[in-house]
Scaffold this motif. Structure first.
Motif, mmCIF file in Angstrom:
data_model
loop_
_atom_site.group_PDB
_atom_site.id
_atom_site.type_symbol
_atom_site.label_atom_id
_atom_site.label_comp_id
_atom_site.label_asym_id
_atom_site.label_seq_id
_atom_site.Cartn_x
_atom_site.Cartn_y
_atom_site.Cartn_z
ATOM 1 N N GLU A 191 -40.867 -11.783 -2.271
ATOM 2 C CA GLU A 191 -41.778 -11.850 -1.123
ATOM 3 C C GLU A 191 -41.737 -10.559 -0.310
ATOM 4 O OE1 GLU A 191 -40.389 -15.669 0.275
ATOM 5 O OE2 GLU A 191 -41.226 -16.555 -1.535
ATOM 6 N N ALA A 245 -42.215 -18.458 -10.862
ATOM 7 C CA ALA A 245 -41.456 -19.710 -10.719
ATOM 8 C C ALA A 245 -41.097 -19.989 -9.265
ATOM 9 C CB ALA A 245 -40.189 -19.639 -11.560
ATOM 10 N N LEU A 275 -30.275 -19.367 -6.578
ATOM 11 C CA LEU A 275 -30.850 -19.091 -5.260
ATOM 12 C C LEU A 275 -31.990 -20.095 -5.097
ATOM 13 C CD1 LEU A 275 -30.969 -17.492 -2.655
ATOM 14 C CD2 LEU A 275 -32.335 -15.761 -3.811
ATOM 15 N N VAL A 276 -31.878 -20.903 -4.064
ATOM 16 C CA VAL A 276 -32.769 -22.055 -3.914
ATOM 17 C C VAL A 276 -33.614 -21.887 -2.660
ATOM 18 C CG1 VAL A 276 -32.804 -24.570 -3.747
ATOM 19 C CG2 VAL A 276 -30.898 -23.451 -4.916
HETATM 20 C C1 PEP Z 1 -36.710 -18.187 -3.477
HETATM 21 O O1 PEP Z 1 -37.479 -18.006 -2.579
HETATM 22 O O2 PEP Z 1 -35.772 -17.385 -3.651
HETATM 23 C C2 PEP Z 1 -36.900 -19.357 -4.338
HETATM 24 C C3 PEP Z 1 -36.260 -19.382 -5.465
HETATM 25 O O3 PEP Z 1 -37.778 -20.312 -3.883
HETATM 26 P P1 PEP Z 1 -38.068 -21.741 -4.567
HETATM 27 O O4 PEP Z 1 -36.736 -22.371 -4.900
HETATM 28 O O5 PEP Z 1 -38.826 -22.518 -3.544
HETATM 29 O O6 PEP Z 1 -38.861 -21.491 -5.807
#
Ligand code: PEP
Length: 262
Positions: free
Chosen positions: A100, A174, A235-236
């Motif tokens: 982003e 993704a 990373l979530v």
């Molecule tokens: C992120 O922004 O690093 C990410 C992985 O988002 P999401 O889990 O929503 O796909």
């Protein structure tokens, strides 16, 4: 080699308010407490809530993270936040090169690299994000893009700094789409990153780097991802805003670590 604990990061992005951030941090602390010997955890709240979240995390062992930092130490840079300021607030790790930032703010590999250097010099750990777009993947350029971002982001970085790095493989297609990479595809990308790190540095120093997967990780798909040894955490984004889902991902990572230890 002894297996390492997996690292789970919650990237809260630009969501929530002061009260909900503190509440979420309290819930993360509660979920982490019984698992702290088996998993590592970092949360990345929005900048204005760092101090309040820091107080809530206390000495829970959950690391306080930040979502970005400036390339510069200080100066006339309205709106920017320096790595030193983050250290001042108790931040331990910073995300750099999130897609982003690369896409919405047009950040180049060279700016990303400057941020990596600045963060490490200030004593922060760095989570460097790399990953291809869908168009790049469709054109068969995924590996090339990941390699370019990795090499570009780490240019000039001495071997003795590598231990403070985590790499997050985050295919752009993704992220926030509900369309995760398959565990096998993610594991293949991780193999590529691992071998590039070994080429750039050497095996012992690159062995210190955990490689995480990010992109629509949720409570349901986390166990399948963590079944692959190459995937050393996640990373979530979206699922980190729901404490129950995030707790379940932490639990899957802890279970996977125990399985890896045998
Ligand atoms: C992120 O922004 O690093 C990410 C992985 O988002 P999401 O889990 O929503 O796909």
């Amino acid at each position: 080699m002894h297996p390492r604990r997996l690292l789970i990061g919650g990237n809260w992005k630009m969501n929530g308010d002061l009260a909900s951030s503190v509440e979420l941090a309290e819930e993360v602390v509660e979920a982490f407490e019984p698992l702290r010997e088996s998993v590592d955890c970092v949360v990345f709240p929005p900048f204005p809530y760092l101090q309040a979240v820091a107080r809530t995390l206390g000495n829970s062992g959950v690391i306080l993270g930040a979502q970005d930092c400036s390339t510069e130490a200080n100066g006339a840079l309205t709106g920017d936040i320096s790595a030193e300021m983050l250290v001042d607030l108790g931040v331990g790790q910073v995300i750099i090169g999130h897609s982003e930032r690369r896409q919405v703010h047009n950040e180049s590999d060279s700016q990303t690299c400057d941020k990596v250097h600045m963060a490490l010099e200030s004593g922060l750990k760095v989570m460097l994000c790399v990953g291809e777009t869908w168009d790049e993947r469709s054109a068969g350029r995924a590996d090339e893009i990941v390699r370019r971002q990795l090499k570009g982001g780490l240019a000039g970085l001495a071997k003795d700094r590598v231990g403070a790095l985590t790499i997050a493989y985050e295919p752009v297609w993704a992220i926030g789409t509900g369309k995760s990479a398959t565990p096998k595809d993610a594991a293949m990308a991780h193999d590529l990153i691992r071998s590039d790190l070994e080429d750039l540095y050497d095996r012992p120093s690159s062995a210190a780097v955990r490689i995480l997967y990010g992109g629509s990780v949720n409570a349901a798909n986390a166990p399948g991802l963590f079944a692959h040894l190459q995937i050393e955490g996640a990373l979530v984004g979206g699922a980190s805003l729901k404490s129950g889902d995030f707790a379940s991902i932490l639990g899957s990572a802890a279970t996977s670590f125990q399985g890896r230890r045998g």
